[in-house]
Design a protein around this motif. Structure first.
Motif: not given
Ligand code: GAR
Length: 196
Positions: A166, A169, A173
């Motif tokens: 998590t 990711s 970004e």
């Protein structure tokens, strides 16, 4: 116009963002995407974006990094880039290869707030350390791994319950915003530190 080659090993999401940004009034253009893995998913994405995409498989060269790099240098020389962007390129380059791109002509994005966590497993290490903040760094490549001059850093929070996946990711970004922004500045001659 600055000519940019992008080196990848995998899916190439950063590479796609760099290529998408290099349009219009951008002072650089992508001239080659090169992978050490012929199976890298990013190769087809580059080709679909109209950028020549090639692979030089590192595996037949075994431990002979210099021979692999000599092979890598053939398509690079043909494309004649001014700047190389490493974007998820997962082979360590020899000091000899790096020296041929000295003077800040090779950039890398790394998924940590360098100098914290050079090398692999950056997100698991940040979580294990109890860090409340993570992020990514764009830096000039020098002979020492992940330690060249820093051009840009983007920070994200580490949230309660985060796993390495998590957090990765969320950092990715940020990478997608940071790397194009730094490349645009570098191609314009601005190497001052960008932070967000
Ligand atoms: C990115 O998170 C990049 O920072 C990292 O690999 C990922 C590639 O993703 N690079 C390194 O760990 C370099 N040591 P992408 O292929 O989707 O751009």
């Amino acid at each position: 116009m600055m000519r940019v080659a992008i080196l990848i090993s995998g899916g190439g999401s950063n590479m796609v963002r760099l290529i998408e940004d290099m349009q219009g009034d951008h002072p650089a253009r992508p001239v080659l995407v090169l992978s050490n893995d012929p199976g890298a998913g990013g190769l087809a994405k580059a080709a679909a974006l109209g950028v020549p995409a090639k692979a030089v498989d590192h595996r037949p060269f075994g431990r002979d990094r210099a021979a692999f790099e000599a092979a890598l240098s053939v398509p690079l020389a043909e494309a004649s880039p001014d700047l190389i962007c490493l974007a998820g390129f997962m082979r360590i380059l020899t000091p000899g290869f790096v020296a041929r791109w000295d003077g800040g002509r090779m950039l890398n994005i790394h998924p940590s707030l360098l100098p914290l966590y050079p090398g692999l497993d950056t997100h698991a290490r940040a979580i294990a350390a109890g860090d409340t903040e993570a992020g990514c760094t764009v830096h000039e490549v020098t002979a020492d791994l992940d330690s060249g001059p820093i051009l840009g850093q983007a920070r994200v929070p580490v949230k309660p319950g985060d796993t390495a996946a998590t957090l990765a990711s969320r950092v990715l970004e940020a990478e997608h915003r940071l790397y194009p922004a730094v490349l645009r500045r570098v191609a314009s001659g601005n190497r001052s530190l960008l932070q967000f």
